[in-house]
Scaffold this motif. Structure first.
Motif, PDB file in Angstrom:
ATOM      1  N   ARG A  40       0.597  -1.001   0.239  1.00 25.49           N
ATOM      2  CA  ARG A  40       0.328  -0.196   0.243  1.00 25.49           C
ATOM      3  C   ARG A  40       0.865   1.075  -0.501  1.00 25.49           C
ATOM      4  O   ARG A  40       1.891   1.566   0.546  1.00 25.49           O
ATOM      5  N   PRO A  41       0.322   2.692  -0.527  1.00 24.50           N
ATOM      6  CA  PRO A  41      -0.159   2.598  -1.375  1.00 24.50           C
ATOM      7  C   PRO A  41      -0.199   1.811  -3.008  1.00 24.50           C
ATOM      8  O   PRO A  41       0.910   0.864  -2.883  1.00 24.50           O
ATOM      9  N   ARG A  42      -1.677   1.424  -2.880  1.00 21.93           N
ATOM     10  CA  ARG A  42      -1.972   0.772  -4.678  1.00 21.93           C
ATOM     11  C   ARG A  42      -1.520   1.907  -5.753  1.00 21.93           C
ATOM     12  O   ARG A  42      -1.452   3.196  -4.912  1.00 21.93           O
ATOM     13  N   ILE A  43      -0.944   1.145  -6.910  1.00 21.38           N
ATOM     14  CA  ILE A  43      -0.680   2.495  -8.147  1.00 21.38           C
ATOM     15  C   ILE A  43      -1.533   3.279  -8.016  1.00 21.38           C
ATOM     16  O   ILE A  43      -1.421   4.241  -8.498  1.00 21.38           O
ATOM     17  N   ASP A  44      -2.564   3.276  -8.307  1.00 26.60           N
ATOM     18  CA  ASP A  44      -3.989   3.863  -8.706  1.00 26.60           C
ATOM     19  C   ASP A  44      -3.753   4.593  -7.809  1.00 26.60           C
ATOM     20  O   ASP A  44      -4.342   6.366  -8.151  1.00 26.60           O
ATOM     21  N   ALA A  45      -3.954   4.920  -6.521  1.00 28.92           N
ATOM     22  CA  ALA A  45      -3.823   5.884  -5.450  1.00 28.92           C
ATOM     23  C   ALA A  45      -2.332   6.400  -5.738  1.00 28.92           C
ATOM     24  O   ALA A  45      -2.601   8.130  -5.231  1.00 28.92           O
ATOM     25  N   ALA A  46      -0.907   6.782  -5.701  1.00 27.72           N
ATOM     26  CA  ALA A  46       0.240   7.233  -5.927  1.00 27.72           C
ATOM     27  C   ALA A  46      -0.076   7.946  -6.815  1.00 27.72           C
ATOM     28  O   ALA A  46       0.199   9.530  -6.539  1.00 27.72           O
ATOM     29  N   LEU A  47      -1.172   7.681  -7.635  1.00 30.92           N
ATOM     30  CA  LEU A  47      -0.756   7.978  -9.429  1.00 30.92           C
ATOM     31  C   LEU A  47      -1.846   9.217  -8.914  1.00 30.92           C
ATOM     32  O   LEU A  47      -1.717  10.193  -9.060  1.00 30.92           O
ATOM     33  N   LYS A  48      -2.671   9.106  -8.192  1.00 29.71           N
ATOM     34  CA  LYS A  48      -3.703   9.896  -8.078  1.00 29.71           C
ATOM     35  C   LYS A  48      -3.161  11.570  -6.716  1.00 29.71           C
ATOM     36  O   LYS A  48      -3.089  12.768  -7.119  1.00 29.71           O
ATOM     37  N   ASN A  49      -2.496  10.779  -6.258  1.00 30.05           N
ATOM     38  CA  ASN A  49      -1.396  11.482  -5.131  1.00 30.05           C
ATOM     39  C   ASN A  49      -0.398  12.599  -5.977  1.00 30.05           C
ATOM     40  O   ASN A  49      -0.211  13.698  -6.141  1.00 30.05           O
ATOM     41  N   PHE A  50      -0.187  11.600  -6.973  1.00 28.26           N
ATOM     42  CA  PHE A  50       1.007  12.600  -8.044  1.00 28.26           C
ATOM     43  C   PHE A  50       0.184  13.903  -8.456  1.00 28.26           C
ATOM     44  O   PHE A  50       0.702  15.242  -8.893  1.00 28.26           O
ATOM     45  N   LEU A  51      -1.366  13.378  -9.150  1.00 30.81           N
ATOM     46  CA  LEU A  51      -1.639  14.475  -9.695  1.00 30.81           C
ATOM     47  C   LEU A  51      -2.337  15.403  -9.203  1.00 30.81           C
ATOM     48  O   LEU A  51      -1.934  16.375  -9.802  1.00 30.81           O
ATOM     49  N   SER A  52      -2.951  15.146  -7.791  1.00 28.84           N
ATOM     50  CA  SER A  52      -2.899  16.414  -6.972  1.00 28.84           C
ATOM     51  C   SER A  52      -1.665  17.273  -6.710  1.00 28.84           C
ATOM     52  O   SER A  52      -1.977  18.617  -6.603  1.00 28.84           O
ATOM     53  N   LEU A  53      -0.402  16.903  -6.022  1.00 31.70           N
ATOM     54  CA  LEU A  53       0.354  17.985  -6.469  1.00 31.70           C
ATOM     55  C   LEU A  53       0.745  18.322  -7.417  1.00 31.70           C
ATOM     56  O   LEU A  53       0.550  19.938  -7.752  1.00 31.70           O
ATOM     57  N   ARG A  54       0.502  17.917  -8.889  1.00 30.65           N
ATOM     58  CA  ARG A  54       0.615  18.357 -10.222  1.00 30.65           C
ATOM     59  C   ARG A  54       0.020  19.630 -10.079  1.00 30.65           C
ATOM     60  O   ARG A  54       0.195  20.453 -11.081  1.00 30.65           O
ATOM     61  N   MET A  55      -1.692  18.974  -9.970  1.00 28.34           N
ATOM     62  CA  MET A  55      -3.020  20.033 -10.585  1.00 28.34           C
ATOM     63  C   MET A  55      -2.514  21.304  -9.336  1.00 28.34           C
ATOM     64  O   MET A  55      -2.621  22.611  -9.493  1.00 28.34           O
ATOM     65  N   ALA A  56      -2.073  21.547  -7.999  1.00 28.21           N
ATOM     66  CA  ALA A  56      -1.652  22.091  -7.060  1.00 28.21           C
ATOM     67  C   ALA A  56      -0.920  23.134  -7.623  1.00 28.21           C
ATOM     68  O   ALA A  56      -0.859  24.424  -7.521  1.00 28.21           O
ATOM     69  N   GLU A  57       0.212  22.426  -8.246  1.00 30.08           N
ATOM     70  CA  GLU A  57       1.249  23.418  -8.887  1.00 30.08           C
ATOM     71  C   GLU A  57       0.986  24.039 -10.129  1.00 30.08           C
ATOM     72  O   GLU A  57       1.683  25.650  -9.604  1.00 30.08           O
ATOM     73  N   ASP A  58       0.716  23.665 -10.772  1.00 28.85           N
ATOM     74  CA  ASP A  58      -0.501  24.830 -12.106  1.00 28.85           C
ATOM     75  C   ASP A  58      -0.923  25.198 -11.568  1.00 28.85           C
ATOM     76  O   ASP A  58      -0.978  26.407 -12.289  1.00 28.85           O
ATOM     77  N   MET A  59      -1.901  25.570 -10.482  1.00 24.19           N
ATOM     78  CA  MET A  59      -3.079  26.679 -10.409  1.00 24.19           C
ATOM     79  C   MET A  59      -1.799  27.229  -9.767  1.00 24.19           C
ATOM     80  O   MET A  59      -1.855  28.568  -9.541  1.00 24.19           O
ATOM     81  N   THR A  60      -1.180  27.420  -9.146  1.00 21.51           N
ATOM     82  CA  THR A  60      -0.043  28.283  -8.245  1.00 21.51           C
ATOM     83  C   THR A  60       0.425  29.300  -9.260  1.00 21.51           C
ATOM     84  O   THR A  60       0.711  30.708  -9.494  1.00 21.51           O
TER      85      THR A  60
END
Length: 258
Positions: A40-60
């Motif tokens: 744990r976490p599974r690949i899907d969960a880690a990819l969502k975590n990474f996506l959240s970080l990228r989206m936060a960076e893009d919005m900043t």
């Protein structure tokens, strides 16, 4: 020579998997399979975590006059493309993989065989997931992805082999997708800057821990700055209270220089 006993790999959730030699594991390898399935976490969960970080960076970094809602749209598209490429990936048999990843000059023979064994376990699990209609990214975790990711990234980012190819490779020419894929790949390495968040079982707790660490660093920086300023004040006071003889010496040196 007596063949080592083998045990069929338990069916993946939802049905039976594929057959053949690669669908069976030696009993000694079943423990590895259990470890991979239990990560744990599974690949899907880690990819969502990474996506959240990228989206936060893009919005900043987004233009203040632009739409914040569209700032992370590109990252979402990249995440979907990567997920599709991963789950569509068909891992080659272990013998073929071993030919493409030969023993390194500084690698012991026993370590090379161990690496092949690890891959074979992954290949069996991956094939059984796909045969059962399950997404490997929803069943497996970080250790499995370390072995499979180079193949998925290559399939997604390589130029199409034919002009009529409309698969993921054609879309992989974009710099944004390449940056996303390479960034997620770097998170697989131990000690990578964002690995503690991307591969956190609890994203909220990981972010809270990171904020706490940053706050502690800020307090320490302020303490060091205050200490340095206090030392500078002491140094100024010491210079202002120089002995009269030192003043005379300074004057004499100045006169010689003229």
């Amino acid at each position: 020579m007596t063949e080592r006993p083998t045990t069929p790999l338990p069916d993946a959730p939802g049905g039976a998997g594929g057959g053949g030699e690669e669908s069976r594991l030696a009993e000694a390898q079943l423990a590895r399979a259990e470890r991979l399935l239990g990560e744990r976490p599974r690949i899907d969960a880690a990819l969502k975590n990474f996506l959240s970080l990228r989206m936060a960076e893009d919005m900043t970094e987004a233009d203040p006059c632009g739409s914040r809602a569209s700032a992370g749209r590109g990252a979402i598209t990249c995440a979907r493309a990567l997920s599709r490429a991963l789950n569509a990936l068909e891992l080659p048999p272990s013998a073929e993989w071993a030919r493409e990843h030969p023993q390194a000059e500084d690698e012991r023979g026993v370590d090379f065989m161990e690496r092949i064994g690890e891959y074979r376990v992954l290949q069996v699990l991956w094939a059984r997931c796909r045969a059962a209609g399950q997404k490997p990214s929803a069943v497996l975790g970080r250790s499995a992805l370390k072995l499979a990711y180079p193949l998925a990234a290559r399939a997604l980012l390589s130029p199409p082999v034919a002009t009529g190819d409309t698969g993921g490779a054609a879309a992989g020419a974009g710099d944004e997708l390449r940056d996303f894929v390479e960034g997620f790949g770097r998170s697989l390495e131990k000690g990578a800057p964002a690995a503690d968040v991307v591969w956190a079982a609890d994203l909220g707790a990981a972010l809270a821990s990171r904020r706490l660490a940053r706050a502690a660093e800020a307090v320490e920086r302020e303490r060091r700055a205050a200490s340095a300023e206090a030392f500078a004040d002491e140094l100024r006071a010491a210079l202002a209270a120089r002995h009269p003889a030192e003043e005379d010496a300074a004057v004499r040196i100045e006169e010689v220089a003229d």
